[in-house]
Design a protein around this motif. Structure first.
Motif, mmCIF file in Angstrom:
data_model
loop_
_atom_site.group_PDB
_atom_site.id
_atom_site.type_symbol
_atom_site.label_atom_id
_atom_site.label_comp_id
_atom_site.label_asym_id
_atom_site.label_seq_id
_atom_site.Cartn_x
_atom_site.Cartn_y
_atom_site.Cartn_z
ATOM 1 N N SER A 257 -24.119 -2.387 -10.287
ATOM 2 C CA SER A 257 -22.890 -2.720 -10.999
ATOM 3 C C SER A 257 -21.904 -1.555 -10.946
ATOM 4 C CB SER A 257 -23.222 -3.088 -12.449
ATOM 5 O OG SER A 257 -22.053 -3.416 -13.149
ATOM 6 N N PHE A 258 -22.411 -0.342 -11.132
ATOM 7 C CA PHE A 258 -21.549 0.841 -11.086
ATOM 8 C C PHE A 258 -20.930 1.005 -9.707
ATOM 9 C CE2 PHE A 258 -20.785 5.361 -10.327
ATOM 10 C CZ PHE A 258 -19.913 5.636 -11.375
ATOM 11 N N ALA A 259 -21.741 0.846 -8.661
ATOM 12 C CA ALA A 259 -21.246 0.990 -7.291
ATOM 13 C C ALA A 259 -20.165 -0.045 -6.990
ATOM 14 C CB ALA A 259 -22.399 0.870 -6.294
ATOM 15 N N LEU A 260 -20.394 -1.289 -7.389
ATOM 16 C CA LEU A 260 -19.396 -2.340 -7.160
ATOM 17 C C LEU A 260 -18.125 -2.079 -7.957
ATOM 18 C CD1 LEU A 260 -21.571 -5.582 -7.098
ATOM 19 C CD2 LEU A 260 -20.458 -4.459 -5.170
ATOM 20 N N SER A 261 -18.273 -1.565 -9.173
ATOM 21 C CA SER A 261 -17.088 -1.323 -10.004
ATOM 22 C C SER A 261 -16.208 -0.224 -9.421
ATOM 23 C CB SER A 261 -17.485 -0.982 -11.440
ATOM 24 O OG SER A 261 -18.081 0.299 -11.513
ATOM 25 N N GLN A 262 -16.796 0.695 -8.653
ATOM 26 C CA GLN A 262 -16.012 1.746 -8.011
ATOM 27 C C GLN A 262 -15.043 1.176 -6.981
ATOM 28 O OE1 GLN A 262 -16.238 5.142 -9.032
ATOM 29 N NE2 GLN A 262 -17.222 3.924 -10.620
ATOM 30 N N ILE A 263 -15.411 0.050 -6.402
ATOM 31 C CA ILE A 263 -14.522 -0.635 -5.455
ATOM 32 C C ILE A 263 -13.638 -1.626 -6.198
ATOM 33 C CG2 ILE A 263 -14.429 -2.207 -3.484
ATOM 34 C CD1 ILE A 263 -17.114 -0.952 -2.630
ATOM 35 N N ARG A 264 -14.233 -2.347 -7.115
ATOM 36 C CA ARG A 264 -13.529 -3.405 -7.848
ATOM 37 C C ARG A 264 -12.276 -2.879 -8.537
ATOM 38 N NH1 ARG A 264 -12.922 -8.640 -7.546
ATOM 39 N NH2 ARG A 264 -11.887 -9.294 -9.415
ATOM 40 N N ILE A 265 -12.320 -1.658 -9.015
ATOM 41 C CA ILE A 265 -11.170 -1.104 -9.723
ATOM 42 C C ILE A 265 -9.939 -1.045 -8.813
ATOM 43 C CG2 ILE A 265 -11.648 1.345 -9.252
ATOM 44 C CD1 ILE A 265 -10.806 1.848 -12.201
ATOM 45 N N HIS A 266 -10.137 -0.788 -7.533
ATOM 46 C CA HIS A 266 -9.005 -0.747 -6.603
ATOM 47 C C HIS A 266 -8.439 -2.146 -6.364
ATOM 48 C CE1 HIS A 266 -9.642 3.462 -5.837
ATOM 49 N NE2 HIS A 266 -10.916 3.215 -5.580
ATOM 50 N N VAL A 267 -9.314 -3.140 -6.284
ATOM 51 C CA VAL A 267 -8.875 -4.531 -6.129
ATOM 52 C C VAL A 267 -8.070 -4.954 -7.357
ATOM 53 C CG1 VAL A 267 -9.627 -6.928 -5.893
ATOM 54 C CG2 VAL A 267 -10.823 -5.118 -4.639
ATOM 55 N N GLU A 268 -8.596 -4.662 -8.550
ATOM 56 C CA GLU A 268 -7.908 -5.031 -9.789
ATOM 57 C C GLU A 268 -6.577 -4.305 -9.919
ATOM 58 O OE1 GLU A 268 -8.633 -7.461 -11.741
ATOM 59 O OE2 GLU A 268 -10.563 -7.902 -10.811
ATOM 60 N N ARG A 269 -6.514 -3.063 -9.502
ATOM 61 C CA ARG A 269 -5.257 -2.303 -9.555
ATOM 62 C C ARG A 269 -4.212 -2.958 -8.651
ATOM 63 N NH1 ARG A 269 -6.722 3.075 -8.113
ATOM 64 N NH2 ARG A 269 -7.455 3.257 -10.248
ATOM 65 N N PHE A 270 -4.625 -3.348 -7.440
ATOM 66 C CA PHE A 270 -3.709 -4.021 -6.499
ATOM 67 C C PHE A 270 -3.195 -5.323 -7.112
ATOM 68 C CE2 PHE A 270 -2.954 -7.188 -3.241
ATOM 69 C CZ PHE A 270 -2.058 -6.531 -2.401
ATOM 70 N N ILE A 271 -4.101 -6.134 -7.677
ATOM 71 C CA ILE A 271 -3.705 -7.405 -8.293
ATOM 72 C C ILE A 271 -2.746 -7.154 -9.457
ATOM 73 C CG2 ILE A 271 -4.547 -9.385 -9.624
ATOM 74 C CD1 ILE A 271 -7.114 -9.222 -7.845
ATOM 75 N N GLY A 272 -3.047 -6.146 -10.263
ATOM 76 C CA GLY A 272 -2.173 -5.808 -11.391
ATOM 77 C C GLY A 272 -0.780 -5.419 -10.954
ATOM 78 N N TYR A 273 -0.688 -4.593 -9.910
ATOM 79 C CA TYR A 273 0.625 -4.205 -9.382
ATOM 80 C C TYR A 273 1.381 -5.428 -8.888
ATOM 81 C CZ TYR A 273 -0.701 0.768 -9.305
ATOM 82 O OH TYR A 273 -1.084 2.032 -9.638
ATOM 83 N N ALA A 274 0.691 -6.273 -8.137
ATOM 84 C CA ALA A 274 1.346 -7.464 -7.586
ATOM 85 C C ALA A 274 1.858 -8.369 -8.704
ATOM 86 C CB ALA A 274 0.380 -8.223 -6.677
ATOM 87 N N LYS A 275 1.056 -8.568 -9.744
ATOM 88 C CA LYS A 275 1.473 -9.431 -10.856
ATOM 89 C C LYS A 275 2.611 -8.822 -11.664
ATOM 90 C CE LYS A 275 -2.776 -12.014 -11.701
ATOM 91 N NZ LYS A 275 -3.860 -12.244 -12.659
ATOM 92 N N SER A 276 2.669 -7.504 -11.735
ATOM 93 C CA SER A 276 3.684 -6.852 -12.571
ATOM 94 C C SER A 276 5.101 -7.116 -12.079
ATOM 95 C CB SER A 276 3.426 -5.350 -12.659
ATOM 96 O OG SER A 276 3.706 -4.724 -11.420
#
Length: 129
Positions: free
Chosen positions: A83-102
């Motif tokens: 879970s920790f390893a996946l979250s290290q990547i997932r945070i970048h995906v979520e950041r990209f989605i957040g920027y796009a939605k903003s």
């Protein structure tokens, strides 16, 4: 280091809101477009069940959940590490989605006849994010 190498480079064309995740995954021909091969891994959200539509040997990584885990309140050490390893990547995906939605480029509703144009705009905008 998590030992995970991540690359993201696919933006599908726009689809109507009624399209399920799995339908979109199949319709946009993701497996062929990105050239998934045995040994590759893809990360998806909870509930995004595509195990049966990816090529044999491709691993589908879904974030761990304790729901349906027999009443457990903690992850096992192996689940926690994964879970920790996946979250290290997932945070970048979520950041990209957040920027796009903003930027709220499209408001709340897009007419279906505008989808081809929206697809082009979304692809260009995603490059700018």
């Amino acid at each position: 280091s998590s030992g995970i190498n991540a690359e993201y480079g696919f933006i599908s064309k726009a689809y109507p809101g009624s399209t399920s995740d799995k339908e979109l995954f199949i319709a946009c021909n993701f497996c062929v477009h990105v050239g998934l091969q045995p040994g590759d891994n893809i990360m998806v959200d909870k509930g995004f069940d595509i195990h049966d539509v990816v090529p044999d040997g491709v691993t589908v990584n879904i974030p761990s959940t304790l729901k349906g885990g027999g009443g457990r309140k903690q992850y096992t050490p192996a689940e926690n590490d994964r879970s920790f390893a996946l979250s290290q990547i997932r945070i970048h995906v979520e950041r990209f989605i957040g920027y796009a939605k903003s930027y709220s480029l499209f408001g709340t509703k897009v007419e279906e006849n505008m989808l081809p144009h929206i697809s082009c705009i979304a692809k260009v905008a995603s490059c700018l994010v």
